[in-house]
Scaffold this active site. Structure first.
Site, PDB file in Angstrom:
ATOM      1  N   HIS A  52       0.593  -1.144  -0.073  1.00 41.34           N
ATOM      2  CA  HIS A  52       0.090   0.160   0.123  1.00 41.34           C
ATOM      3  C   HIS A  52       0.953   1.368  -0.007  1.00 41.34           C
ATOM      4  CE1 HIS A  52      -2.752   3.097   1.690  1.00 41.34           C
ATOM      5  NE2 HIS A  52      -3.508   2.296   1.138  1.00 41.34           N
ATOM      6  N   ASP A 110      -6.751  13.950  -6.459  1.00 38.60           N
ATOM      7  CA  ASP A 110      -6.445  12.720  -6.064  1.00 38.60           C
ATOM      8  C   ASP A 110      -7.775  12.031  -5.769  1.00 38.60           C
ATOM      9  OD1 ASP A 110      -5.614  10.400  -4.807  1.00 38.60           O
ATOM     10  OD2 ASP A 110      -4.469  11.280  -3.513  1.00 38.60           O
ATOM     11  N   MET A 111      -8.242  11.027  -6.425  1.00 32.14           N
ATOM     12  CA  MET A 111      -9.604  10.298  -6.160  1.00 32.14           C
ATOM     13  C   MET A 111      -9.533   9.006  -6.092  1.00 32.14           C
ATOM     14  SD  MET A 111     -11.847  10.672  -9.651  1.00 32.14           S
ATOM     15  CE  MET A 111     -12.730   9.068  -9.323  1.00 32.14           C
ATOM     16  N   ALA A 112     -10.365   8.145  -5.243  1.00 32.64           N
ATOM     17  CA  ALA A 112     -10.736   6.926  -5.626  1.00 32.64           C
ATOM     18  C   ALA A 112     -11.749   6.705  -6.526  1.00 32.64           C
ATOM     19  CB  ALA A 112     -11.110   6.074  -4.297  1.00 32.64           C
ATOM     20  N   LYS A 161     -19.158   4.588 -14.876  1.00 34.04           N
ATOM     21  CA  LYS A 161     -17.783   5.486 -15.072  1.00 34.04           C
ATOM     22  C   LYS A 161     -16.720   5.231 -14.331  1.00 34.04           C
ATOM     23  CE  LYS A 161     -20.812   9.393 -16.897  1.00 34.04           C
ATOM     24  NZ  LYS A 161     -21.044  10.764 -16.950  1.00 34.04           N
ATOM     25  N   GLY A 214      -7.939  19.910  -5.366  1.00 32.34           N
ATOM     26  CA  GLY A 214      -7.038  19.994  -4.337  1.00 32.34           C
ATOM     27  C   GLY A 214      -6.816  21.292  -3.441  1.00 32.34           C
TER      28      GLY A 214
END
Length: 352
Positions: free
Chosen positions: A121, A179-181, A232, A314
């Site tokens: 991780h 930054d995204m999941a 998506k 951000g």
């Protein structure tokens, strides 16, 4: 901030976390890298990827699952690319080295791609794309994750939260870092909610019976997170696994080891970085001036009903960092007790 939170100074927290990883057998320099990364996540308000990971990271080191002598071994290389074999090392160390290699190669050749396999991780991707932006490069970063999300239309986990991030250098404005999941929310936020005995919002996850749930335990114990934007998010998760898993030779989908449950093997997570110089097509000053122009014009867009501000990608995290740098990082009493328990394992006194 919750009523029972305690504010801890960044420097004190970083020093203590570094000592904990040294206690777990890591070298001082690498321990400092991990501590800086985790505390940066807390600074930015991404607490799910912050010091709440100390206990599981050190437990895996204690068990010998992850290597205490993490080294980024370059297995294959060209002028503009590199494949790193992480040798079951800590993902934060490997990804930190990977983005440095990618930036260095991009500065020399114009653009570069770096892949990592046999990793763990790697924490918050924004740290790596921010590094690239600060070195006048655009960057895209991706990492796959253990399966906890079904492909759209399915009811069995195949993909992880599979985050991706990008960084863009600006001129007088702040660098843009997104930054995204690819899930509605990072699984770490659900894990953090369970640690703090807090419910999760509806729409984040479903139980093992396929029912919407606000119980983080139900979401984590056989449940599934949901893809952002339905099909998506599924499409983006697919691409992240191709880039960071299939392309690099790392594990993918259901073959990735669980950080918390598979305590007998390395995860074999993959990471992928694509970096290009910001002056690849036009002078750097011109590019930065145009980015600044874009940022300023976006801020001037008339607001929709119910909104009092337009944030740049951000920008919320950047403002969180400013506030927490000044006032301290909020930690729950439970989180402090968890860190202190790790310290007791190694005979390291608590600074709290």
């Amino acid at each position: 901030m919750a009523g029972n939170d305690v504010r801890v100074a960044k420097a004190d927290l970083e020093h203590f976390v570094s000592k904990l990883f040294q206690g777990a057998g890591m070298e001082e320099e690498q321990s400092s890298t991990i501590a800086r990364h985790l505390v940066l996540a807390n600074l930015r308000g991404v607490d799910s990827h912050g010091v709440g990971r100390v206990e599981i990271y050190t437990s895996r080191l204690d068990r010998g699952i992850d290597s205490k002598s993490t080294k980024a071994k370059i297995e294959k290389e060209s002028a503009s690319s590199a494949l790193i074999d992480g040798g079951a090392g800590l993902g934060i160390i490997l990804a930190s080295e990977g983005i440095k290699i990618a930036v260095r190669k991009a500065q020399e050749t114009g653009l570069a791609a770096v892949g990592i396999k046999n990793s763990g991780h790697c924490g918050m991707l924004a740290d790596y794309t921010l590094y690239a932006a600060r070195h006048n490069c655009l960057a895209i970063a991706a990492t796959n994750a253990p399966a906890n999300m079904a492909p759209w239309g399915g009811k069995k986990a195949f993909f992880g939260t599979n985050p991706f991030s990008y960084g863009v250098p600006a001129g007088k404005e702040k660098d843009i870092v997104f930054d995204m999941a690819t899930s509605v929310v990072a699984r770490g936020k659900i894990t953090l909610a369970r640690k703090n005995n807090q419910p999760i919002p509806l729409g984040w996850a479903i139980s093992k019976d396929g029912k919407p749930t606000t119980d983080p335990g139900e979401a984590l114990d056989g449940g599934l997170v949901l893809p952002v934007g339905g099909p998506k998010g599924y499409g983006l998760a697919f691409l992240v696994d191709v880039l960071s898993g299939l392309l690099t030779g790392a594990a993918f989908g259901p073959y990735i080891g669980s950080l918390y449950k598979d305590l007998d093997r390395n995860q074999n997570v993959g990471q992928f970085f694509f970096v290009m110089r910001a002056d690849l097509f036009e002078p750097l000053a011109d590019f930065k001036n145009r980015i600044d122009q874009m940022i300023r014009e976006i801020r001037q867009i008339p607001l929709a009903d119910g909104f009092d501000r337009i944030y740049l990608p951000g920008e919320i995290e950047y403002e969180n960092a400013l506030e927490r740098e000044q006032n301290g990082i909020p930690l729950t009493s439970k989180m402090i007790c968890e860190l202190e328990a790790v310290g007791k394992r190694y005979g390291i006194p608590s600074p709290f």
